[in-house]
Design a protein around this motif. Structure first.
Motif, PDB file in Angstrom:
ATOM      1  N   GLN A   3      87.045  44.081  88.489  1.00 48.91           N
ATOM      2  CA  GLN A   3      86.054  44.512  89.451  1.00 48.91           C
ATOM      3  C   GLN A   3      85.705  45.963  89.240  1.00 48.91           C
ATOM      4  O   GLN A   3      86.515  46.733  88.758  1.00 48.91           O
ATOM      5  N   THR A   4      84.481  46.311  89.638  1.00 47.13           N
ATOM      6  CA  THR A   4      84.169  47.734  89.560  1.00 47.13           C
ATOM      7  C   THR A   4      84.873  48.441  90.713  1.00 47.13           C
ATOM      8  O   THR A   4      84.984  47.917  91.808  1.00 47.13           O
ATOM      9  N   ILE A   5      85.335  49.619  90.413  1.00 51.32           N
ATOM     10  CA  ILE A   5      86.046  50.396  91.433  1.00 51.32           C
ATOM     11  C   ILE A   5      85.029  51.271  92.158  1.00 51.32           C
ATOM     12  O   ILE A   5      84.294  52.026  91.519  1.00 51.32           O
ATOM     13  N   PRO A   6      84.954  51.162  93.475  1.00 50.67           N
ATOM     14  CA  PRO A   6      83.964  51.974  94.191  1.00 50.67           C
ATOM     15  C   PRO A   6      84.261  53.472  94.039  1.00 50.67           C
ATOM     16  O   PRO A   6      85.417  53.891  94.062  1.00 50.67           O
ATOM     17  N   GLU A   7      83.189  54.219  93.861  1.00 48.75           N
ATOM     18  CA  GLU A   7      83.344  55.673  93.719  1.00 48.75           C
ATOM     19  C   GLU A   7      82.456  56.384  94.734  1.00 48.75           C
ATOM     20  O   GLU A   7      81.329  55.959  94.977  1.00 48.75           O
ATOM     21  N   PHE A   8      82.992  57.442  95.304  1.00 42.69           N
ATOM     22  CA  PHE A   8      82.198  58.265  96.215  1.00 42.69           C
ATOM     23  C   PHE A   8      82.261  59.712  95.777  1.00 42.69           C
ATOM     24  O   PHE A   8      83.339  60.244  95.519  1.00 42.69           O
ATOM     25  N   ALA A   9      81.076  60.314  95.684  1.00 42.22           N
ATOM     26  CA  ALA A   9      81.022  61.727  95.342  1.00 42.22           C
ATOM     27  C   ALA A   9      80.942  62.520  96.642  1.00 42.22           C
ATOM     28  O   ALA A   9      80.124  62.211  97.511  1.00 42.22           O
ATOM     29  N   VAL A  10      81.814  63.499  96.773  1.00 42.64           N
ATOM     30  CA  VAL A  10      81.805  64.335  97.974  1.00 42.64           C
ATOM     31  C   VAL A  10      80.959  65.560  97.669  1.00 42.64           C
ATOM     32  O   VAL A  10      81.315  66.373  96.809  1.00 42.64           O
ATOM     33  N   VAL A  11      79.812  65.659  98.332  1.00 43.10           N
ATOM     34  CA  VAL A  11      78.874  66.741  98.011  1.00 43.10           C
ATOM     35  C   VAL A  11      78.557  67.565  99.254  1.00 43.10           C
ATOM     36  O   VAL A  11      78.826  67.148 100.381  1.00 43.10           O
ATOM     37  N   GLY A  12      77.949  68.712  99.029  1.00 37.05           N
ATOM     38  CA  GLY A  12      77.577  69.576 100.147  1.00 37.05           C
ATOM     39  C   GLY A  12      77.454  71.018  99.710  1.00 37.05           C
ATOM     40  O   GLY A  12      77.522  71.331  98.524  1.00 37.05           O
ATOM     41  N   HIS A  13      77.281  71.868 100.695  1.00 38.18           N
ATOM     42  CA  HIS A  13      77.163  73.295 100.446  1.00 38.18           C
ATOM     43  C   HIS A  13      78.554  73.847 100.106  1.00 38.18           C
ATOM     44  O   HIS A  13      79.553  73.285 100.541  1.00 38.18           O
ATOM     45  N   PRO A  14      78.624  74.937  99.338  1.00 34.55           N
ATOM     46  CA  PRO A  14      79.958  75.483  99.040  1.00 34.55           C
ATOM     47  C   PRO A  14      80.714  75.879 100.314  1.00 34.55           C
ATOM     48  O   PRO A  14      80.109  76.321 101.285  1.00 34.55           O
ATOM     49  N   ASN A  15      82.002  75.678 100.282  1.00 32.47           N
ATOM     50  CA  ASN A  15      82.918  76.160 101.321  1.00 32.47           C
ATOM     51  C   ASN A  15      82.827  75.456 102.681  1.00 32.47           C
ATOM     52  O   ASN A  15      83.274  75.981 103.695  1.00 32.47           O
ATOM     53  N   GLU A  16      82.244  74.245 102.688  1.00 35.23           N
ATOM     54  CA  GLU A  16      82.116  73.532 103.963  1.00 35.23           C
ATOM     55  C   GLU A  16      83.306  72.620 104.238  1.00 35.23           C
ATOM     56  O   GLU A  16      83.434  72.058 105.315  1.00 35.23           O
ATOM     57  N   GLY A  17      84.139  72.437 103.216  1.00 36.66           N
ATOM     58  CA  GLY A  17      85.312  71.583 103.405  1.00 36.66           C
ATOM     59  C   GLY A  17      85.281  70.309 102.585  1.00 36.66           C
ATOM     60  O   GLY A  17      86.017  69.364 102.879  1.00 36.66           O
ATOM     61  N   LYS A  18      84.460  70.275 101.535  1.00 38.07           N
ATOM     62  CA  LYS A  18      84.383  69.065 100.689  1.00 38.07           C
ATOM     63  C   LYS A  18      85.740  68.701 100.104  1.00 38.07           C
ATOM     64  O   LYS A  18      86.200  67.565 100.221  1.00 38.07           O
ATOM     65  N   SER A  19      86.356  69.690  99.484  1.00 41.13           N
ATOM     66  CA  SER A  19      87.640  69.411  98.829  1.00 41.13           C
ATOM     67  C   SER A  19      88.715  69.046  99.851  1.00 41.13           C
ATOM     68  O   SER A  19      89.575  68.209  99.594  1.00 41.13           O
TER      69      SER A  19
END
Ligand SMILES: Nc1nc2c(ncn2[C@@H]2O[C@H](COP(=O)(O)OP(=O)(O)O)[C@@H](O)[C@H]2O)c(=O)[nH]1
Ligand SMILES: [Mg+2]
Length: 469
Positions: A3-19
């Motif tokens: 099966q394909t493994i679902p992937e999500f990219a976490v995006v946004g403005h720098p320093n907003e808490g993405k990581s």
């Protein structure tokens, strides 16, 4: 099954808490989180594996670098919608002004869904709207996450109103405080951003639930083994003639205390590994009773059962324990040990910390001409104190979000004094009875009784864990 493994990219403005959001969602404390904006310059994918099988992956991306011009380009784009991202990247690949945009859009080309993260404790700005519009134009399934870095909630309504125009789903998710349940809920809500994702995300959520259940079962086993080892401790040492009884007793008790401290730490370390806190040192909240030594007076004052509960517990078990010990105690016995039984047992079970700390009443002791034996433990209060401390640690560790890196930064988290001091003090008489039986059968040879006592204790601990999580 390929099966394909679902992937999500976490995006946004720098320093907003993405990581931070990614770290908590993926339970991965190796994700780099930085107070300085713009530190993430490359995408990095974090797979989440359960039982060695990758089931979902999240990709950390650099923040937007040049959103206005990016949007302008996209709005003027006259090509096919389906090729928008590819053409944008092709047109800007070598332009350092759009380096981060090229990077962050890359995962979308391979079918990743979007998780857009904003800090909802500040007002909405035009640049946020620009970024949202870019993401809308990509046509990828997308969800918005409001991660409030401060306690401020006054701007939330404004954010939500704007998000409704651009996203299929909106969640408030605090990367530093999110619990297991909130993580599961967030994963569930990812289903709503794209119907095609539903079946595979259903599997992911089921796997997450099962995995959590599996961890709890392991904690139960860990705690049972811990209690058995801690409470079943016995040690025989030879005595020289003329040895000072009191000094010997005191040094043996000290040894036992050290043994218990080590055992407790090992058990906590195992729990910590089970919940994937590998890298950072966990800090216990300053006001936690766990900051206290296992044998401090405060520990014994606050944890375990109240004196009256103990008196009752002692009345229940005292006779049986006393009788058992008296029979076993052939040869010379001394101290409280020889008189333990019945009502005396009840009274001596309800010890205050101080008396307990004097060290004379924790372990059974038997002395004959050649040797002294200490243990097993005869004070059931120790069971309750040990269990309370482990349950507190469990509660602490499951609620420590992986994206959280420092207790003292910001006002989030368990700032206030926790209302909960211990757990076992609130247990019903019946539950305490289960502990009694478990405690008693530890020193008995009847294996059927032992098995039963252990099983009941296991389901009691299991219930306690579920109530906590
Ligand atoms: N107090 C608090 N700080 C946060 C929260 N989320 C992120 N931070 C902090 O904000 C800074 C930037 O976070 P990071 O996840 O690296 O942001 P990114 O640049 O979007 O990946 C770091 O110092 C984080 O510890 C939060 O929910 N509460
Ligand atoms: Mg980052």
């Amino acid at each position: 099954m390929n099966q394909t493994i679902p992937e999500f990219a976490v995006v946004g403005h720098p320093n907003e808490g993405k990581s931070s959001v990614l770290s908590t969602l993926a339970e991965d404390d190796s994700v780099r989180i930085s107070p300085m904006p713009g530190e993430t310059r490359e995408c990095q994918t974090f797979p989440v594996a359960i039982d060695g099988r990758e089931i979902i992956r999240f990709t950390d991306t650099p923040g937007f670098q040049n959103p206005r011009k990016t949007l302008l380009w996209m709005q003027e784009y006259r090509g096919d919608d389906a090729t928008l991202i590819r053409d944008f990247i092709a047109a800007h690949e070598d332009n350092p002004d759009f380096r981060d945009e090229c990077r962050l859009l890359q995962p979308l080309l391979r079918g990743a869904g979007i998780i857009f993260v904003v800090d909802g404790s500040r007002p909405l700005r035009n640049v946020d709207k620009t970024e949202m519009e870019i993401l809308r134009l990509t046509g990828c399934p997308r969800m918005a996450i409001i991660n409030c870095k401060m306690e401020e909630t006054g701007w939330l309504a404004q954010w939500q109103a704007e998000f409704r125009k651009h996203f299929n789903s909106i969640r408030i998710f605090n990367s530093c405080q999110a619990t297991y349940r909130e993580r599961i809920e967030l994963l569930e809500s990812l289903k709503s951003i794209d119907q095609d994702l539903q079946p595979v995300l259903d599997q992911v959520v089921t796997a997450f639930r099962r995995d959590w259940e599996g961890r709890n079962n392991q904690v139960v086993e860990l705690l049972l083994a811990f209690l058995e080892e801690a409470l079943g401790y016995t040690l025989r040492v030879p005595v020289k003639s003329g040895a000072e009884e009191a000094a010997l007793e005191s040094s043996l008790h000290k040894e036992y205390e050290q043994f218990l401290r080590r055992l407790e730490r090992t058990c906590q370390e195992r729990m910590r590994t089970l919940f994937k806190h590998n890298i950072f040192n966990l800090e216990l909240p300053a006001q936690s009773i766990l900051q206290e030594d296992l044998f401090s007076e405060k520990t014994w004052e606050f944890l375990g059962l109240s004196s009256s509960q103990l008196l009752m517990a002692g009345a229940l078990s005292g006779a049986a324990v006393g009788a058992g010990i008296d029979v076993a105690a052939a040869g010379l016995s001394f101290g409280i040990f020889s008189t333990l039984g019945g009502i005396v047992g009840a009274a001596t079970t309800a010890l205050k910390g101080k008396e307990f700390l004097a060290g004379t009443r924790l372990l059974g002791m038997r002395l004959d001409a050649q040797q002294v034996q200490v243990g097993p433990v005869k004070n059931i209060q120790l069971l309750f104190v040990l269990l309370d401390r482990q349950l507190l640690f469990y509660s602490h560790i499951i609620n420590w979000a992986h994206g959280r890196r420092d207790y003292n930064s910001g006002s989030s988290g368990e700032g206030a004094l926790p209302a909960k001091i211990g757990y076992t003090g609130e247990w019903t008489r019946q539950d305490r009875g289960i502990c009694e039986v478990f405690f008693r059968t530890l020193v008995q040879d009847d294996s059927l009784q032992k098995t039963r006592g252990r099983e009941d204790m296991a389901s009691l601990i299991h219930r306690a864990l579920q109530d906590i999580s």
